[in-house]
Scaffold this motif. Structure first.
Motif, PDB file in Angstrom:
ATOM      1  N   GLN A  80      -5.841   7.364   1.060  1.00  0.00           N
ATOM      2  CA  GLN A  80      -5.543   6.815  -0.646  1.00  0.00           C
ATOM      3  C   GLN A  80      -6.879   6.134  -0.736  1.00  0.00           C
ATOM      4  O   GLN A  80      -7.341   5.291  -1.391  1.00  0.00           O
ATOM      5  CB  GLN A  80      -4.660   5.886  -0.695  1.00  0.00           C
ATOM      6  N   ASP A  81      -7.564   5.109   0.399  1.00  0.00           N
ATOM      7  CA  ASP A  81      -8.793   4.400   0.621  1.00  0.00           C
ATOM      8  C   ASP A  81      -9.815   4.962   0.312  1.00  0.00           C
ATOM      9  O   ASP A  81     -10.663   4.594  -0.499  1.00  0.00           O
ATOM     10  CB  ASP A  81      -8.915   3.662   1.842  1.00  0.00           C
ATOM     11  N   GLN A  82      -9.963   6.151   0.748  1.00  0.00           N
ATOM     12  CA  GLN A  82     -11.249   7.850  -0.089  1.00  0.00           C
ATOM     13  C   GLN A  82     -10.693   7.411  -1.066  1.00  0.00           C
ATOM     14  O   GLN A  82     -11.979   7.603  -1.768  1.00  0.00           O
ATOM     15  CB  GLN A  82     -11.236   8.378   1.067  1.00  0.00           C
ATOM     16  N   ASP A 111       1.108  -1.228   0.045  1.00  0.00           N
ATOM     17  CA  ASP A 111       0.398   0.290  -0.072  1.00  0.00           C
ATOM     18  C   ASP A 111       0.623   1.105   0.361  1.00  0.00           C
ATOM     19  O   ASP A 111       0.199   2.324  -0.517  1.00  0.00           O
ATOM     20  CB  ASP A 111      -0.942   0.279   1.230  1.00  0.00           C
ATOM     21  N   TRP A 118      -5.056   6.184   4.606  1.00  0.00           N
ATOM     22  CA  TRP A 118      -6.605   6.870   4.558  1.00  0.00           C
ATOM     23  C   TRP A 118      -7.052   7.614   3.275  1.00  0.00           C
ATOM     24  O   TRP A 118      -7.893   7.165   3.132  1.00  0.00           O
ATOM     25  CB  TRP A 118      -6.712   7.398   5.758  1.00  0.00           C
ATOM     26  N   THR A 154      -9.269   5.528  -3.880  1.00  0.00           N
ATOM     27  CA  THR A 154      -9.874   4.235  -4.224  1.00  0.00           C
ATOM     28  C   THR A 154     -10.929   3.929  -4.578  1.00  0.00           C
ATOM     29  O   THR A 154     -11.831   4.199  -5.310  1.00  0.00           O
ATOM     30  CB  THR A 154      -8.867   3.144  -4.046  1.00  0.00           C
ATOM     31  N   ALA A 155     -12.209   4.988  -2.704  1.00  0.00           N
ATOM     32  CA  ALA A 155     -13.497   3.941  -3.059  1.00  0.00           C
ATOM     33  C   ALA A 155     -14.335   5.273  -3.900  1.00  0.00           C
ATOM     34  O   ALA A 155     -15.888   5.121  -4.594  1.00  0.00           O
ATOM     35  CB  ALA A 155     -13.651   4.307  -1.543  1.00  0.00           C
ATOM     36  N   GLY A 156     -13.507   6.316  -4.311  1.00  0.00           N
ATOM     37  CA  GLY A 156     -14.935   7.456  -5.226  1.00  0.00           C
ATOM     38  C   GLY A 156     -15.613   8.123  -4.194  1.00  0.00           C
ATOM     39  O   GLY A 156     -15.318   9.068  -4.418  1.00  0.00           O
ATOM     40  N   LEU A 157     -14.744   8.299  -2.389  1.00  0.00           N
ATOM     41  CA  LEU A 157     -15.353   9.058  -1.799  1.00  0.00           C
ATOM     42  C   LEU A 157     -14.998  10.565  -1.479  1.00  0.00           C
ATOM     43  O   LEU A 157     -15.836  11.540  -1.789  1.00  0.00           O
ATOM     44  CB  LEU A 157     -15.629   8.477   0.030  1.00  0.00           C
TER      45      LEU A 157
END
Length: 255
Positions: A241-243, A137, A239, A245-248
């Protein structure tokens, strides 16, 4: 991913010192000494304090002797070796880090699995870099404040390890910041590099922290506070990056 997340914008800064964080802090300490967690172990919390776990694989990259093993020792609360030994093969360590999200007030237990391997092993065995990068990651690119060549090598190191198309968080870590009298790299140069490459950069000391009253055991809480800014920074960028990736949240437009 090349973006700098403002410190404290996603994960509450200095939260570990609050009353609210006491139980979470106690779950990663034992008699004020850091707990070591195996692959299948996790901190134990009461049902009302149970939190989601966000797991991340983090690969450390840097020249031999730059301080990768010492950095992981600081993150995990272990003793820093007094003599440098080249890491043979791959070594992994797991760190649990509680963080409170600014937006929701929810506490997340971040699980960082650090992957370290020696430069000689990387050059000798082609499969080692592949194994370290597989499902990673983030990559921490380390340089030493006392080794000018390790700083100058950062751009070529990044191009060797990662391709532009790889959506991996990149973070710069300057080690041996405690040896400022022997520094070959200035903080101004690090700031300029950070602005040019648009990457987050952190400084870390490469010496053991305070000890408990027995004079032998490392003080677990004091050690955590020494690296709190780095672990929080990692948590925020991962965190974010996760947002994305999730399109948030929208992806950054720059490269």
């Amino acid at each position: 991913m090349s973006v700098i997340v403002k410190s404290g914008s996603l994960v509450t800064a200095n939260w570990l010192s609050s009353v609210e964080a006491r139980e979470y802090l106690a779950s990663i300490l034992r008699k004020n000494k850091r707990k070591m967690f195996g692959l299948l172990e996790r901190p134990v919390l009461s049902p009302q304090s149970a939190s989601d776990i966000a797991s991340y694989k983090i690969f450390l990259s840097g020249k031999s002797g730059v301080g990768k093993t010492a950095a992981i020792a600081k993150f995990t609360g272990m003793e820093i070796p007094s003599l440098h030994h080249e890491t043979t093969g791959i070594e992994t360590r797991t760190v649990y880090w509680p963080g409170k999200l600014v937006e929701t007030g929810r506490v997340i237990m971040f699980r960082f699995q650090f992957w370290d391997c020696g430069e000689a092993s990387l050059k000798k065995f082609d499969h080692i870099l592949t194994a370290c990068k597989d499902k990673a990651d983030a990559v921490l690119f380390l340089f030493s404040f006392t080794d000018r060549s390790s700083f100058d090598d950062l751009p070529s190191q990044m191009s060797r390890i990662l391709h532009d198309s790889e959506k991996i968080v990149k973070i710069i870590i300057g080690t041996k910041f405690d040896q400022y009298m022997h520094a070959d790299v200035t903080e101004r140069e690090v700031c300029a590099f950070q602005q040019t490459w648009h990457l987050p950069a952190f400084k870390i000391k490469s010496v053991n922290g305070p000890r408990l009253s027995d004079g032998k055991t490392l003080d677990g809480k004091a050690g955590l506070l020494e690296v709190e800014h780095i672990l929080n920074g990692m948590a925020e960028h991962l965190w974010y990056q996760d947002q994305v990736t999730a399109g948030l949240v929208p992806a950054p437009h720059h490269c």
